[in-house]
Design an enzyme around this catalytic site. Sequence first.
Site, PDB file in Angstrom:
ATOM      1  CG  HIS A   1      -9.549  -1.273  -2.958  1.00 39.77           C
ATOM      2  ND1 HIS A   1      -8.338  -1.452  -3.600  1.00 39.77           N
ATOM      3  CD2 HIS A   1      -9.274  -0.584  -1.821  1.00 39.77           C
ATOM      4  CE1 HIS A   1      -7.379  -0.907  -2.871  1.00 39.77           C
ATOM      5  NE2 HIS A   1      -7.920  -0.375  -1.789  1.00 39.77           N
TER       6      HIS A   1
ATOM      7  CG  ASP B   1      -2.009   0.974   1.237  1.00 41.90           C
ATOM      8  OD1 ASP B   1      -2.825   0.913   0.307  1.00 41.90           O
ATOM      9  OD2 ASP B   1      -2.070   1.815   2.157  1.00 41.90           O
TER      10      ASP B   1
HETATM   11  O1  TEU Z   1      -4.723   4.088  -1.600  1.00 36.38           O
HETATM   12  C1  TEU Z   1      -3.888   5.178  -1.747  1.00 36.38           C
HETATM   13  C2  TEU Z   1      -4.529   6.368  -2.174  1.00 36.38           C
HETATM   14  O2  TEU Z   1      -3.810   7.333  -2.304  1.00 36.38           O
HETATM   15  C3  TEU Z   1      -5.990   6.379  -2.459  1.00 36.38           C
HETATM   16  O3  TEU Z   1      -6.695   6.480  -1.290  1.00 36.38           O
HETATM   17  C4  TEU Z   1      -6.257   7.514  -3.321  1.00 36.38           C
HETATM   18  O4  TEU Z   1      -5.883   8.674  -2.683  1.00 36.38           O
HETATM   19  C5  TEU Z   1      -7.678   7.657  -3.666  1.00 36.38           C
HETATM   20  O5  TEU Z   1      -8.240   6.471  -4.068  1.00 36.38           O
HETATM   21  C6  TEU Z   1      -7.784   8.589  -4.796  1.00 36.38           C
HETATM   22  O6  TEU Z   1      -8.861   9.377  -4.611  1.00 36.38           O
HETATM   23  C7  TEU Z   1      -4.349   3.094  -0.719  1.00 36.38           C
HETATM   24  C8  TEU Z   1      -5.460   2.073  -0.638  1.00 36.38           C
HETATM   25  O7  TEU Z   1      -5.598   1.452  -1.879  1.00 36.38           O
HETATM   26  C9  TEU Z   1      -6.698   2.761  -0.171  1.00 36.38           C
HETATM   27  O8  TEU Z   1      -7.821   1.921  -0.170  1.00 36.38           O
HETATM   28  C10 TEU Z   1      -6.426   3.275   1.218  1.00 36.38           C
HETATM   29  O9  TEU Z   1      -7.517   4.026   1.661  1.00 36.38           O
HETATM   30  C11 TEU Z   1      -5.182   4.140   1.265  1.00 36.38           C
HETATM   31  O10 TEU Z   1      -4.085   3.586   0.567  1.00 36.38           O
HETATM   32  C12 TEU Z   1      -4.725   4.301   2.693  1.00 36.38           C
HETATM   33  O11 TEU Z   1      -4.248   3.085   3.169  1.00 36.38           O
END
Ligand code: TEU
Length: 555
Positions: free
Chosen positions: A330, A214
């Site tokens: 997701h 992540d």
């Molecule tokens: O996502 C990283 C992330 O930057 C996303 O949240 C992105 O900002 C957003 O989808 C764009 O609008 C990862 C994971 O995939 C996400 O589900 C998590 O919420 C996030 O990290 C924090 O762990």
Amino acid sequence: MTIASSSSQAGIIQRDSAWWQSAVGYQIYPASFADSNGDGIGDIPGIIAKLDHLADLGIGFIWLSPVYASPMVDNGYDISDYRAINPIFGTMADMDRLITEARARRIGIVMDLVVNHTSDQHPWFRAARADRGSPYRDYYIWRDQPPGKGTPADIEASFGGSAWSRDSKSGDWYFHLFAPQQPDLNWTNPALRAEVHAMMNWWLDKGVSGFRMDVIDLIGKQPENGIVADGPELHRYLREMHEATLAGRDAVTVGEAWSATPQNAPLYSAPDRHEVSMVFQFGHVTQFWDEKLGKWKPKPIDWPRLKSTFATWQGALHGTGWNSLFWGNHDLPRAVSRYGDEGKHRVASAKALATILHLMEGTPYIYQGEEIGMTNAGFTRIDQYRDVETLNFHRIQLAEGVDEAAFLAGARANSRDNARTPMQWSGAANAGFTQGTPWISVNANYPSLNVERDRADPDGVFQLYRRLIALRRDHAVIRHGDFRLLLPDHPALVAYQRRLGSETLLVIANMSRQAVNLPPSGISAIHGRDILTGRRVSMQPGGKFEPYETVAIWL
Ligand code: TEU
Ligand code: CA
């Protein structure tokens, strides 16, 4: 887990592939996949019950979104114990059974490694807050006052608001790039890094096949200097991690890197650098976001631009690194809704998208439901949404004067919840996902769009994915051939060639709702048997492509 590279027809250069270069990944978002006990939330026993569906599809590994202990502020991306399973998803015994049962079907389990941050309920953070002198204090990032407006450390969190929040216990400010309940870890601390390595080894020793990492491009951050992504120590940390955990193991790793560019991506995935197998790069996603309002104001897809982005990535990593290939996950809208046509041409466009993606070089990823062409949620009211990001930005943007209808239109196109509605297994109540009340609404289209129906259709989406996955396994040219974009400026036709030795594969898809003609120049007459449908293709320049019609033939 090793899958030997397959032999192919005579005249083809034989190369050895790492198993993850011939495999296809499949992402499971556990809460929305299959519920075994009627509490409305998908779980690990639910996944085990559906493994045969995935084995039939032919995937090589599952990227499992987080199932660890978590208060679920961000649906598991806020972890309170890396070595425990969240009871809503099952037990550690269920997890072990999932690993074993998947392996029996030649499917690896890839865990989501969320180590940019923990939950604020993680014992490390609790100890850090409780006592400034605790050794865990330095596992996190602190300040004794908030940064001045406009100073480098004045950083905005990804889910809105300042990235610094005051900790009521110690009175200091801590850093969080996501929700306040997701404090960022301090990677400059070697003890913290050693803890992460030990945890990774613990999972690898259990038999998992690798990690999806992540937001891994954020771990080298220097908040005081205003540096968040791609910090100066990032690659040193990744090499150190590889050495401490992955070296000598046959695992696959994929780092989520929103900051990755065609220029810096080889730094992660070049084999001699020993960092990760590949990164998830997002150039093809963010190029269609608004400069100011971002994902909440998406731009229409511009195919010449999108094709050129893919071509650039294909070229940049050919022989120098390795690509990941994906339309959705997701966090992103459903592929068919974003890049295809979720209405009249849903099946044809889902198949066209699958074909143009899967016949490129790289490791393709399928997001759950994509294999049957599932569509966006279609929510029209804010109370239908569950995602922390959507709910936060609804509040923030309305306070800033954005009209609610405009925000809801953006959310309808790009909210993360579009991908999080339950998997549609059948036409039974709640799409066969749960016997109870689902935690988020099932898409209303499930009676006609579900696994049972699509799988029964020889011309459905599932059978096409199945064929694409098998082709990748069987043909070195799909895995390793070079890539040449054809008709770069054509507004609707996506066309490219893959070549390895004497073998050349030609792919053409009409990515529009209108019939288009093959232009007079650029591609000569096409004759051959389509490798996906088996039908004879014979076309001259000027010949007609129906909406979303796709051909893939050996030249
Ligand atoms: O996502 C990283 C992330 O930057 C996303 O949240 C992105 O900002 C957003 O989808 C764009 O609008 C990862 C994971 O995939 C996400 O589900 C998590 O919420 C996030 O990290 C924090 O762990
Ligand atoms: Ca359940």
